[in-house]
Every structure is written in structure tokens, then in C-alpha cells.
Design a protein around this motif. Structure first.
Motif, mmCIF file in Angstrom:
data_model
loop_
_atom_site.group_PDB
_atom_site.id
_atom_site.type_symbol
_atom_site.label_atom_id
_atom_site.label_comp_id
_atom_site.label_asym_id
_atom_site.label_seq_id
_atom_site.Cartn_x
_atom_site.Cartn_y
_atom_site.Cartn_z
ATOM 1 N N MET A 58 66.159 58.043 25.131
ATOM 2 C CA MET A 58 64.872 58.363 24.538
ATOM 3 C C MET A 58 64.245 59.459 25.381
ATOM 4 S SD MET A 58 62.251 57.673 22.519
ATOM 5 C CE MET A 58 61.359 59.182 22.734
ATOM 6 N N VAL A 59 64.037 60.581 24.749
ATOM 7 C CA VAL A 59 63.374 61.701 25.415
ATOM 8 C C VAL A 59 62.227 62.155 24.527
ATOM 9 C CG1 VAL A 59 63.610 64.087 26.186
ATOM 10 C CG2 VAL A 59 65.453 62.461 26.618
ATOM 11 N N ASP A 60 61.043 62.192 25.106
ATOM 12 C CA ASP A 60 59.856 62.664 24.384
ATOM 13 C C ASP A 60 59.269 63.826 25.173
ATOM 14 O OD1 ASP A 60 57.484 63.107 23.051
ATOM 15 O OD2 ASP A 60 56.643 61.129 23.428
ATOM 16 N N GLN A 61 59.707 65.033 24.860
ATOM 17 C CA GLN A 61 59.272 66.226 25.595
ATOM 18 C C GLN A 61 57.842 66.643 25.284
ATOM 19 O OE1 GLN A 61 62.109 69.362 24.945
ATOM 20 N NE2 GLN A 61 63.725 68.292 26.059
ATOM 21 N N VAL A 62 57.266 66.113 24.221
ATOM 22 C CA VAL A 62 55.906 66.504 23.847
ATOM 23 C C VAL A 62 54.899 65.372 24.050
ATOM 24 C CG1 VAL A 62 56.525 68.399 22.305
ATOM 25 C CG2 VAL A 62 56.437 66.102 21.418
ATOM 26 N N ASN A 63 55.369 64.262 24.566
ATOM 27 C CA ASN A 63 54.493 63.125 24.883
ATOM 28 C C ASN A 63 53.645 62.657 23.705
ATOM 29 O OD1 ASN A 63 55.325 62.996 27.649
ATOM 30 N ND2 ASN A 63 54.094 64.832 28.002
ATOM 31 N N VAL A 64 54.283 62.494 22.553
ATOM 32 C CA VAL A 64 53.555 62.004 21.380
ATOM 33 C C VAL A 64 53.656 60.487 21.235
ATOM 34 C CG1 VAL A 64 53.714 64.152 20.081
ATOM 35 C CG2 VAL A 64 55.492 62.424 19.810
ATOM 36 N N LEU A 65 54.602 59.891 21.929
ATOM 37 C CA LEU A 65 54.788 58.447 21.834
ATOM 38 C C LEU A 65 54.100 57.739 22.998
ATOM 39 C CD1 LEU A 65 58.577 58.438 20.918
ATOM 40 C CD2 LEU A 65 56.658 58.110 19.360
ATOM 41 N N SER A 66 53.554 56.591 22.709
ATOM 42 C CA SER A 66 52.940 55.794 23.772
ATOM 43 C C SER A 66 54.043 55.163 24.609
ATOM 44 C CB SER A 66 52.056 54.697 23.165
ATOM 45 O OG SER A 66 52.861 53.715 22.531
ATOM 46 N N SER A 67 53.681 54.679 25.787
ATOM 47 C CA SER A 67 54.686 54.022 26.632
ATOM 48 C C SER A 67 55.237 52.773 25.940
ATOM 49 C CB SER A 67 54.105 53.679 28.001
ATOM 50 O OG SER A 67 53.008 52.807 27.877
ATOM 51 N N LYS A 68 54.414 52.093 25.174
ATOM 52 C CA LYS A 68 54.866 50.913 24.424
ATOM 53 C C LYS A 68 55.892 51.309 23.366
ATOM 54 C CE LYS A 68 54.611 46.613 22.959
ATOM 55 N NZ LYS A 68 55.297 45.563 23.664
ATOM 56 N N GLU A 69 55.654 52.415 22.665
ATOM 57 C CA GLU A 69 56.596 52.888 21.650
ATOM 58 C C GLU A 69 57.933 53.287 22.292
ATOM 59 O OE1 GLU A 69 53.545 54.702 18.313
ATOM 60 O OE2 GLU A 69 53.890 55.842 20.151
ATOM 61 N N VAL A 70 57.862 53.961 23.441
ATOM 62 C CA VAL A 70 59.077 54.340 24.158
ATOM 63 C C VAL A 70 59.837 53.094 24.590
ATOM 64 C CG1 VAL A 70 59.974 55.448 26.247
ATOM 65 C CG2 VAL A 70 58.208 56.597 24.896
ATOM 66 N N GLN A 71 59.129 52.099 25.098
ATOM 67 C CA GLN A 71 59.760 50.844 25.504
ATOM 68 C C GLN A 71 60.439 50.160 24.321
ATOM 69 O OE1 GLN A 71 56.502 48.666 27.244
ATOM 70 N NE2 GLN A 71 57.013 49.327 29.330
ATOM 71 N N THR A 72 59.784 50.166 23.183
ATOM 72 C CA THR A 72 60.343 49.532 21.985
ATOM 73 C C THR A 72 61.614 50.250 21.542
ATOM 74 O OG1 THR A 72 58.170 48.772 21.266
ATOM 75 C CG2 THR A 72 59.880 48.914 19.574
ATOM 76 N N ILE A 73 61.582 51.575 21.511
ATOM 77 C CA ILE A 73 62.759 52.348 21.111
ATOM 78 C C ILE A 73 63.903 52.115 22.094
ATOM 79 C CG2 ILE A 73 63.693 54.693 20.846
ATOM 80 C CD1 ILE A 73 60.827 55.442 19.769
ATOM 81 N N ASN A 74 63.582 52.111 23.383
ATOM 82 C CA ASN A 74 64.612 51.853 24.391
ATOM 83 C C ASN A 74 65.201 50.451 24.244
ATOM 84 O OD1 ASN A 74 64.693 54.356 25.653
ATOM 85 N ND2 ASN A 74 63.029 53.844 27.046
ATOM 86 N N ALA A 75 64.360 49.478 23.929
ATOM 87 C CA ALA A 75 64.831 48.100 23.748
ATOM 88 C C ALA A 75 65.763 48.002 22.541
ATOM 89 C CB ALA A 75 63.653 47.141 23.587
ATOM 90 N N ILE A 76 65.426 48.683 21.462
ATOM 91 C CA ILE A 76 66.285 48.703 20.273
ATOM 92 C C ILE A 76 67.631 49.339 20.627
ATOM 93 C CG2 ILE A 76 66.599 49.713 17.977
ATOM 94 C CD1 ILE A 76 63.491 49.411 17.681
ATOM 95 N N GLY A 77 67.586 50.455 21.351
ATOM 96 C CA GLY A 77 68.816 51.117 21.770
ATOM 97 C C GLY A 77 69.676 50.238 22.653
ATOM 98 N N THR A 78 69.046 49.522 23.562
ATOM 99 C CA THR A 78 69.779 48.622 24.459
ATOM 100 C C THR A 78 70.433 47.487 23.677
ATOM 101 O OG1 THR A 78 68.332 49.147 26.327
ATOM 102 C CG2 THR A 78 69.550 47.077 26.447
#
Length: 92
Positions: A1-21
Motif C-alpha cells: 500500500m503506497v499513498d503518495q498523495v496522502n488521501v487515505l487516513s491511517s485507518k484506511e491504510v491499515q484496513t487495506i494492509n489487513a486485507i492484503g495480509t
């Protein structure tokens, strides 16, 4: 998960990473999500496919990678999947 423009919240990034894991641990595939300002002069399909190949998304020899590429300024989204993953998807 890479968000170069910082549009996602830390919670959203965590959720996406959890789905990927979960997907990775299940052995059914690997997920990469990349949010960039722009795809530049590269076609969205080529950009996503390049991420798939360069990052090595997918289990070795299984062709089960899944990449979601988002370009905020271009207002474009592209999804590319490895052959194994793609054959299970129905065409719309």
C-alpha cells in the motif's frame, strides 16, 4: 500500500494492509494498492502492469497478483490482475 498523495487516513491504510495480509496468508493471491498524483505519460493499464511486475505482486509461479492503481490528478483508476486471479472473475 503506497499513498503518495496522502488521501487515505491511517485507518484506511491499515484496513487495506489487513486485507492484503489476509489474502496473502490464505495463499489465494497478493494485493497492491498504489495512489499517485498522476500516471504521467504512461497509460493506466501499463502503469498498473508495471507495478505488478516490478514489485513482484503475486506468489512466485502462481500469477495471482492484484494491483489497484489510482491517479488522483488524472482522475483515473485501473485494476490489473494476474492470469490465475483473473480467470475467476466474471466479465461484465
Amino acid at each position: 500500500m503506497v499513498d503518495q498523495v496522502n488521501v487515505l487516513s491511517s485507518k484506511e491504510v491499515q484496513t487495506i494492509n489487513a486485507i492484503g495480509t489476509m489474502l496473502d496468508r490464505s495463499g489465494k493471491g497478493q494485493l497492491a494498492v498504489v495512489v499517485v498524483p498522476s500516471f504521467g505519460d504512461v497509460a493506466p493499464a501499463d502503469y498498473a502492469l508495471n507495478v505488478l511486475r516490478v514489485w513482484g505482486v503475486g506468489h512466485s509461479g502462481k500469477d495471482d497478483g492484484f494491483v489497484l492503481a489510482v491517479a488522483m490528478e488524472d482522475k483515473k483508476i485501473f485494476l490489473t490482475v494476474g492470469w490465475r486471479f483473473g480467470r475467476g472473475l466474471k466479465r461484465c
